[in-house]
Design a protein around this motif. Structure first.
Motif, short mmCIF file in Angstrom:
data_model
loop_
_atom_site.label_atom_id
_atom_site.label_comp_id
_atom_site.label_asym_id
_atom_site.label_seq_id
_atom_site.Cartn_x
_atom_site.Cartn_y
_atom_site.Cartn_z
N ASP A 27 -4.40 6.83 -38.14
CA ASP A 27 -5.15 7.08 -39.35
C ASP A 27 -4.86 6.00 -40.22
O ASP A 27 -3.82 5.48 -40.43
CB ASP A 27 -4.80 8.37 -39.93
N ASP A 28 -6.18 5.54 -40.95
CA ASP A 28 -6.13 4.38 -41.79
C ASP A 28 -5.33 3.20 -41.24
O ASP A 28 -4.57 2.62 -41.69
CB ASP A 28 -5.49 4.45 -43.19
N ASP A 46 -5.60 -0.61 -42.66
CA ASP A 46 -4.91 -0.38 -43.80
C ASP A 46 -3.23 -0.48 -43.41
O ASP A 46 -2.51 -1.27 -44.01
CB ASP A 46 -5.20 0.50 -44.80
#
Length: 137
Positions: free
Chosen positions: A65-66, A69
C-alpha cells in the motif's frame, strides 16, 4: 524487512524504482545498476552479492500500500543529505541507460527531486551531464 536500510541500500532502491517506474526493467537498466554497484566508491563497503536481494526488498515495498511513497520515504530517511544529489544522479543514469526516458520515469525523478529538496539548477546540471554522456552519433 527487519534490517535498517543503509545508504547503499537506499541508493539501490532509488535505481530499482526508476527502472521499474515504467513497468519494464530493461536489460540495459539492469546492467547499468550492476555496473554502478560494482564501480562507484559509495558502494565500496556493499556486498554486491546482495544486490538481487536488495532489489527484491525494494520490489516488495513498491507492491505494498502506498508503495512508491513508502520507498521515497525510506530513501529520504536512509540517506545522509550529502548523498541526495548522488541518489538523483544515479536515478538519472539508470533512466538514461536504454536511451529512452519514459513519462513514468520523469514523474519518479520529479517526486525524488521534491522529496530530497534538490534545487532546479542542480537537477538541470545532473540531467545535462547524463544527456552529454549518453549521446550517440
Amino acid at each position: 524487512m527487519t534490517d535498517p536500510v543503509s545508504p547503499q541500500k537506499a541508493l539501490i532502491y532509488t535505481m530499482v524504482t526508476i527502472s521499474a517506474a515504467d513497468s519494464t526493467m530493461t536489460d540495459s537498466e539492469l546492467l547499468k545498476i550492476g555496473e554502478i554497484v560494482q564501480t562507484l566508491p559509495v558502494f565500496r563497503e556493499f556486498d554486491a552479492d546482495k544486490l538481487v536481494q536488495v532489489a527484491e526488498e525494494c520490489g516488495a515495498l513498491l507492491e505494498g500500500d502506498d508503495g512508491l511513497d513508502t520507498v521515497l520515504e525510506v530513501i529520504a530517511g536512509a540517506l545522509p543529505e550529502k548523498l541526495y544529489k548522488t541518489a538523483y544522479a544515479l536515478a538519472v543514469e539508470v533512466a538514461a541507460a536504454d536511451l529512452v526516458v519514459e513519462q513514468e520515469e520523469l514523474r519518479f525523478l520529479a517526486l525524488l527531486r521534491d522529496r530530497l529538496h534538490l534545487d532546479k539548477l542542480t537537477v538541470a546540471a545532473i540531467e545535462l551531464s547524463a544527456r552529454v554522456r549518453n549521446r550517440v552519433v
